[in-house]
Design a protein around this motif. Structure first.
Motif, PDB file in Angstrom:
ATOM      1  N   PHE A   1      40.888  17.383 -53.527  1.00 16.49           N
ATOM      2  CA  PHE A   1      41.061  18.552 -52.668  1.00 16.49           C
ATOM      3  C   PHE A   1      40.604  19.821 -53.384  1.00 16.49           C
ATOM      4  N   ARG A   2      40.981  19.951 -54.651  1.00  9.80           N
ATOM      5  CA  ARG A   2      40.551  21.115 -55.449  1.00  9.80           C
ATOM      6  C   ARG A   2      39.037  21.179 -55.530  1.00  9.80           C
ATOM      7  N   ALA A   3      38.416  20.030 -55.773  1.00  9.64           N
ATOM      8  CA  ALA A   3      36.949  19.979 -55.846  1.00  9.64           C
ATOM      9  C   ALA A   3      36.341  20.383 -54.503  1.00  9.64           C
ATOM     10  N   GLY A   4      36.944  19.918 -53.419  1.00  7.15           N
ATOM     11  CA  GLY A   4      36.467  20.289 -52.086  1.00  7.15           C
ATOM     12  C   GLY A   4      36.593  21.779 -51.831  1.00  7.15           C
ATOM     13  N   CYS A   5      37.687  22.366 -52.282  1.00  6.43           N
ATOM     14  CA  CYS A   5      37.878  23.819 -52.105  1.00  6.43           C
ATOM     15  C   CYS A   5      36.844  24.605 -52.905  1.00  6.43           C
ATOM     16  N   SER A   6      36.603  24.192 -54.142  1.00  4.37           N
ATOM     17  CA  SER A   6      35.587  24.861 -54.964  1.00  4.37           C
ATOM     18  C   SER A   6      34.212  24.739 -54.331  1.00  4.37           C
ATOM     19  N   LEU A   7      33.919  23.559 -53.835  1.00  6.40           N
ATOM     20  CA  LEU A   7      32.635  23.334 -53.190  1.00  6.40           C
ATOM     21  C   LEU A   7      32.509  24.175 -51.922  1.00  6.40           C
ATOM     22  N   LEU A   8      33.579  24.284 -51.161  1.00 11.65           N
ATOM     23  CA  LEU A   8      33.525  25.083 -49.939  1.00 11.65           C
ATOM     24  C   LEU A   8      33.251  26.548 -50.260  1.00 11.65           C
ATOM     25  N   VAL A   9      33.864  27.064 -51.294  1.00  7.73           N
ATOM     26  CA  VAL A   9      33.603  28.456 -51.693  1.00  7.73           C
ATOM     27  C   VAL A   9      32.122  28.621 -52.047  1.00  7.73           C
ATOM     28  N   ALA A  10      31.566  27.662 -52.801  1.00 11.53           N
ATOM     29  CA  ALA A  10      30.148  27.725 -53.164  1.00 11.53           C
ATOM     30  C   ALA A  10      29.269  27.638 -51.913  1.00 11.53           C
ATOM     31  N   MET A  11      29.646  26.767 -50.987  1.00 10.21           N
ATOM     32  CA  MET A  11      28.876  26.625 -49.747  1.00 10.21           C
ATOM     33  C   MET A  11      28.930  27.906 -48.914  1.00 10.21           C
ATOM     34  N   MET A  12      30.083  28.526 -48.862  1.00 10.95           N
ATOM     35  CA  MET A  12      30.203  29.769 -48.096  1.00 10.95           C
ATOM     36  C   MET A  12      29.357  30.866 -48.729  1.00 10.95           C
ATOM     37  N   ASP A  13      29.326  30.912 -50.066  1.00 14.93           N
ATOM     38  CA  ASP A  13      28.504  31.905 -50.760  1.00 14.93           C
ATOM     39  C   ASP A  13      27.029  31.732 -50.412  1.00 14.93           C
ATOM     40  N   GLU A  14      26.619  30.482 -50.251  1.00 11.64           N
ATOM     41  CA  GLU A  14      25.219  30.163 -49.931  1.00 11.64           C
ATOM     42  C   GLU A  14      24.959  30.070 -48.428  1.00 11.64           C
ATOM     43  N   LYS A  15      26.006  30.290 -47.627  1.00 14.72           N
ATOM     44  CA  LYS A  15      25.900  30.184 -46.162  1.00 14.72           C
ATOM     45  C   LYS A  15      25.335  28.820 -45.744  1.00 14.72           C
ATOM     46  N   CYS A  16      25.895  27.795 -46.348  1.00 18.23           N
ATOM     47  CA  CYS A  16      25.461  26.419 -46.122  1.00 18.23           C
ATOM     48  C   CYS A  16      25.974  25.913 -44.775  1.00 18.23           C
ATOM     49  N   SER A  17      25.118  25.243 -44.049  1.00 18.92           N
ATOM     50  CA  SER A  17      25.482  24.755 -42.714  1.00 18.92           C
ATOM     51  C   SER A  17      26.492  23.610 -42.758  1.00 18.92           C
ATOM     52  N   VAL A  18      26.689  23.005 -43.903  1.00 18.27           N
ATOM     53  CA  VAL A  18      27.619  21.881 -44.029  1.00 18.27           C
ATOM     54  C   VAL A  18      29.049  22.357 -44.303  1.00 18.27           C
ATOM     55  N   ALA A  19      29.227  23.637 -44.543  1.00 16.07           N
ATOM     56  CA  ALA A  19      30.546  24.168 -44.890  1.00 16.07           C
ATOM     57  C   ALA A  19      31.589  23.855 -43.817  1.00 16.07           C
ATOM     58  N   GLY A  20      31.214  23.905 -42.573  1.00 16.75           N
ATOM     59  CA  GLY A  20      32.160  23.610 -41.493  1.00 16.75           C
ATOM     60  C   GLY A  20      32.679  22.185 -41.556  1.00 16.75           C
ATOM     61  N   ARG A  21      31.813  21.244 -41.878  1.00 21.60           N
ATOM     62  CA  ARG A  21      32.242  19.836 -42.022  1.00 21.60           C
ATOM     63  C   ARG A  21      33.243  19.686 -43.161  1.00 21.60           C
TER      64      ARG A  21
END
Length: 151
Positions: free
Chosen positions: A39-59
């Motif tokens: 879960f922690r790894a997922g949260c860190s990844l989501l923050v990185a995805m949001m910074d990059e405006k990644c389309s997969v962030a919603g998933r």
């Protein structure tokens, strides 16, 4: 992901592999420590995805919410998940709160007897978020009200 975000995001196989790894680590049958780490790894990844405006962030956001739903009855794990989600909410004023607030309100009501101070703090984080909608805010206030009526 942080080193080559555009390459990773543009490669569906890489993205799917990362999401599957996080999801499998968060399965209800896994040990709590592994679930918390995934879960922690997922949260860190989501923050990185949001910074990059990644389309997969919603998933990934939906996957994290689903993981929280399966772990809600386990206080220590739930509180670790709340910490990660609170960090995400603090970093993004644009993230939609509804997909998270609805299950949290209903699960919080169903588990009202095991409510702790950490739960209240997270509910307040949700209630104070700029994207919270009146319906979700009302659900959270109702939850707080039921807590005061049924201590």
């Amino acid at each position: 992901w942080r080193t080559f975000p555009r390459t990773a995001a543009s490669s569906p196989g890489v993205t799917d592999s990362v999401l599957v790894a996080i999801e499998s680590g968060a399965f209800a049958t896994r040990p709590p420590a592994l679930r918390a780490a995934a879960f922690r790894a997922g949260c860190s990844l989501l923050v990185a995805m949001m910074d990059e405006k990644c389309s997969v962030a919603g998933r990934l956001y939906r996957l994290l919410i689903s993981s929280l739903e399966t772990a809600y009855s386990q206080n220590p794990l739930r509180h670790k998940m709340f910490q990660g989600l609170a960090t995400i909410l603090a970093k993004s004023t644009q993230i939609p709160v509804r997909p998270l607030a609805r299950p949290v309100a209903s699960l919080g009501a169903a588990n009202i007897a095991s409510t702790t101070e950490e739960d209240l703090e997270f509910w307040l984080v949700l209630a104070r978020h700029p994207r919270v909608e009146p319906g979700e805010l009302l659900s959270l206030l109702n939850l707080l009200g039921s807590l005061t009526l049924n201590p």
